[in-house]
Every structure is written in structure tokens, then in C-alpha cells.
Design an enzyme around this catalytic site. Structure first.
Site, PDB file in Angstrom:
ATOM      1  N   HIS A  43       0.833  -1.209   0.000  1.00 43.36           N
ATOM      2  CA  HIS A  43       0.000   0.000   0.000  1.00 43.36           C
ATOM      3  C   HIS A  43       0.863   1.253   0.000  1.00 43.36           C
ATOM      4  CE1 HIS A  43      -2.284   3.158   2.265  1.00 43.36           C
ATOM      5  NE2 HIS A  43      -3.146   2.898   1.310  1.00 43.36           N
ATOM      6  N   GLU A  59       2.092   1.796  -3.472  1.00 44.99           N
ATOM      7  CA  GLU A  59       1.042   2.367  -4.325  1.00 44.99           C
ATOM      8  C   GLU A  59       0.998   3.888  -4.179  1.00 44.99           C
ATOM      9  OE1 GLU A  59      -3.249   3.680  -3.653  1.00 44.99           O
ATOM     10  OE2 GLU A  59      -3.002   1.610  -2.954  1.00 44.99           O
ATOM     11  N   HIS A  60       1.083   4.373  -2.950  1.00 45.68           N
ATOM     12  CA  HIS A  60       1.102   5.820  -2.716  1.00 45.68           C
ATOM     13  C   HIS A  60       2.323   6.470  -3.360  1.00 45.68           C
ATOM     14  CE1 HIS A  60      -2.005   6.914   0.473  1.00 45.68           C
ATOM     15  NE2 HIS A  60      -2.250   5.642   0.208  1.00 45.68           N
ATOM     16  N   GLU A  76      -4.321   8.153   7.184  1.00 44.19           N
ATOM     17  CA  GLU A  76      -5.286   7.196   6.636  1.00 44.19           C
ATOM     18  C   GLU A  76      -5.567   6.082   7.642  1.00 44.19           C
ATOM     19  OE1 GLU A  76      -5.890   4.458   2.586  1.00 44.19           O
ATOM     20  OE2 GLU A  76      -4.014   5.554   2.914  1.00 44.19           O
TER      21      GLU A  76
END
Length: 420
Positions: free
Chosen positions: A47, A50-51, A127
């Protein structure tokens, strides 16, 4: 509409579907590298990666990545799941080459600038904090953790805060080198697309990549268990998980028909009995999730602390009742709902591209819509009743509770009610 496939010599796969009359197109790269492919110290790295893909490449900085797509009125985004990371864009059909150039750039050429890593670390920590403040979101992470304890597939996709705080450039680069291999990538495009053009562009962009052995992942083992956190919230959040078929299991469509009838809409059993007749909740639903080697049917509801025990007990009773008297009318309605949802959902090129990538990853081919509809229609009433009995009696359970849940029965008590 026509679906076409091509595989480059290095194993990189391409699948497209031309949709006549559309002025837009959706195109993306799906990488078979998600949360379950992480080792424990890497939890959250897929993740994070991905950022970071959007934070700068050898050719573009973060602003230039966004501007390249938005200057032509397009949209670009990405997501990470437990089995896949996807990078995709939607643009007008004349800008497909540009979109693929940008997506290929962020996938192949991220620079992982240390300053940008620190900035994005803060974003991801926010997040995580937001997720923890969203009970009907975080409860599914806890349910997954109890269903698959001490396994990669059971860990949160966002990662633990302490892991995220520790990741550096070398960690990101290592995950890319291990998993971002051509044979684990699928380029999918749908809408106003030209297959031959996309193959030619993909060959130029990805043809140089070298295939190599990649780490496998631990086979999933659904073990079940209970997670309970008492907290002063307005609602008690209840999530029950039951072991279900994987993607390729013969019962996968049976599971989906059953789950739709049980809790897939306003006419479903759970909605009618628990919300409409008894007024115990505002939200209640069931959904069937599947992975490469396991699956979980999940029932979720939010209710008051004073009513959570009744809601949990009636949910078990409805599972048992479905095994006894689920009738042909509601099974037929569930099949129709599934077919309509499938066909209506695929009216957009984004949904089409997503389906192309998923089907190719699972089956190494893309079944036609007619074949999928036929498989849904082939689910018989007896199939559903048999599956309903399995879910009511023998399927292994997991339970997650969050909020004012002191009055909620524990998993052992619910198991006793199942067996009664």
C-alpha cells in the site's frame, strides 16, 4: 464488443475490450502483488508503494503526473487489495497512449525520493487513523485477522503504524524487485481502445522487463475466532464471517446466489426480518468475498448496545431457517439480481477493464458474459439449499464486535445456538 488477448515474450499479459460508440477508455496495470504477498516485517509496504508511485518518477514529479492526466480531462488513481495492486486511468479515447505512458512511468520508474517518503508516510498514518475512527470499516480488518490469524492474508492492508513509521527507500525498492515482474502484470483496457495500438505501446514500454522467479505466498488457513472491543459509541458493530469457497471452487456461484438471497438487498431475508419486521438496525447486509485459495461470507450490521444480543441471535436463526426453507422464488430473484448487477455494472469501461484483469488473473482467460450468466443460471435450488445447510451447520465462523457490545453473546454461545 470484442475481447482480445496478447502475451509478450516475457510473460506480460495484455487484454482489451473494444466498446463501440464510446468516446472514453479505461486503462490500467494490475500487479499480482498485494497484502498477502508481504512478509510480516513488510506489512503495509504494498500500500505504501502504491502511494509512492504518484510521488515522482525519473521523468515526472508528482504535480506533473497529476497534470498530465487532468490536463486532458482524465482521472487517475490506484488501489491495493490483499492480492492485487492496481494503477488505472480513465481518459478520452484519443488520450489512451498518454494514459498508458503515465501509468507505465509510475509503475516502472518511481524514484522514491526520501523527502516524498516522509510526506507520504504522514499521509498514510492519517489514513490509518481515519480507518480506526470508522467502526464499520475497521471491524472488517479485525474480522479478517481473527479468521486468518498469524497469516499474511489476515493482516491489515494499511499495515501497523509501527511498520509504516519504519519503512524506507530500500524497503520499497526490495518489494518492487521481488514482485513487480512482467509475468505478474496484466494491462487491461476497455472502451474506445485499439488492441493493436495498445500491444505495440506495451511492447515498447514493458517488453524489456526480465522475468524471474518470485516469492510465493502462504496458503490461507481459515481458523476463526473472536475479536471484541468495548467502546463508547452510538452503535454496536457486529460482523460474522463464515468460511466460503475460493474463486475457482465449483460452489463459488452457489455461494454468491445464496448470499444475495440471504442479505443482498431490501428483499433479502436478513433485511426483511431484522430491519423491516423488527427494526433492530438501519444497515444489515451479507456479501461473499473470495481469494485465490479461500473465501469468506460476511454478515454485517450496526445496532444499539441494548439490541445487539437479539440481533446476533436472530442472525443465527436466519442462517438456520435459510437451510430449511429457502424457496425457489427467492433463489430465482437472487440469480436475477446477480445477472442484472453484473450487466449493469459493466456498462462503464472502468468496470469492464477491472473485470478483464480479474478474470485473466483467475482463469488465464476472460469468460464471455454469456458464459458467466449461464453459470449463474446453472445454480439450482438444491445447490443453494445444500450450501445453506453447510453455512448454517458446519462452516467455520469468525466474529468481530466493536462498540457497546458488553451484552453481545460470544462466539461459543452463537455456536451453541447454531447447533441447537
Amino acid at each position: 464488443m470484442s475481447t482480445r488477448q496478447h502475451t509478450l515474450s516475457n510473460g506480460f499479459r495484455i487484454v482489451t475490450e473494444h466498446m463501440p460508440g464510446l468516446e472514453s477508455a479505461s486503462i490500467g496495470i494490475w500487479v499480482n502483488a498485494g497484502g498477502r504477498h508481504e512478509r510480516q516485517p513488510q506489512n503495509g509496504i504494498a500500500h505504501f508503494l502504491e502511494h509512492m508511485a504518484f510521488k515522482g518518477t525519473k521523468r515526472r514529479n508528482a504535480l506533473e503526473i497529476a497534470e498530465a492526466i487532468e490536463n486532458v480531462g482524465g482521472y487517475i488513481n490506484a488501489y491495493t487489495s490483499r492480492e492485487v495492486t492496481a494503477y488505472y486511468a480513465r481518459v478520452l479515447k484519443g488520450d489512451v497512449a498518454l494514459a498508458l505512458d503515465v501509468i507505465g512511468d509510475i509503475v516502472l520508474n518511481p524514484i522514491f525520493d526520501p523527502n516524498e517518503i516522509e510526506i507520504e508516510r504522514g499521509v498514510i498514518l492519517q489514513e490509518i487513523g481515519q480507518s480506526l475512527d470508522t467502526p464499520d470499516d475497521v471491524i472488517f480488518d479485525w474480522l479478517q485477522e481473527r479468521a486468518y490469524p498469524d497469516q499474511p492474508i489476515g493482516r491489515t492492508i494499511l499495515g501497523a503504524e509501527e511498520r509504516v513509521r519504519a519503512f524506507g527507500r530500500a524497503d520499497l525498492a526490495l518489494f518492487v524487485s521481488e514482485h513487480y515482474r512482467p509475468e505478474r502484470m496484466i494491462l487491461a483496457a476497455a472502451g474506445g481502445v485499439d488492441h493493436d495500438q495498445i500491444v505495440r505501446l506495451a511492447e515498447e514500454m514493458f517488453g524489456h522487463m526480465q522475468g524471474a522467479p518470485v516469492p510465493g505466498f502462504d496458503a490461507a488457513r481459515f481458523q476463526g475466532g473472536e475479536y471484541r472491543t468495548e467502546k463508547s459509541l452510538e452503535q454496536a458493530h457486529f460482523a460474522l464471517g463464515l468460511e466460503s469457497p475460493d474463486y475457482c471452487h465449483p460452489d463459488i456461484y452457489t455461494a454468491q446466489v445464496y448470499t444475495t438471497a440471504l442479505g443482498g438487498g431490501m428483499s433479502s431475508r436478513l433485511f426483511q426480518e431484522i430491519r423491516e419486521k423488527r427494526g433492530l438496525c438501519y444497515t444489515i447486509y451479507a456479501q461473499a468475498g473470495a481469494y485465490a485459495d479461500t473465501g469468506m461470507t460476511t454478515i454485517y450490521a450496526g445496532t444499539s448496545g441494548a439490541q445487539v444480543a437479539e440481533l446476533a441471535e436472530i442472525t443465527i436463526d436466519e442462517l438456520k431457517r435459510a437451510a430449511e426453507d429457502m424457496n425457489p422464488v427467492e433463489i430465482a430473484r437472487a440469480r436475477t439480481q446477480m445477472k442484472a448487477g453484473l450487466l449493469m455494472g459493466l456498462e462503464s469501461p472502468s468496470s469492464r477493464a477491472e473485470r478483464l484483469a480479474r478474470m485473466l488473473a483467475i482463469w488465464n482467460r476472460v469468460p464471455g458474459l454469456g458464459e458467466t450468466v449461464e453459470r449463474i443460471d446453472s445454480v439450482s435450488d438444491d445447490d443453494v439449499r445444500r450450501f445453506a445447510e453447510h453455512m448454517a451447520v458446519t462452516a467455520r465462523p469468525a466474529l468481530a464486535l466493536y462498540g457497546p457490545v458488553s451484552q453481545a453473546p460470544d462466539l461459543a454461545t452463537l455456536q451453541e445456538r447454531r447447533a441447537a
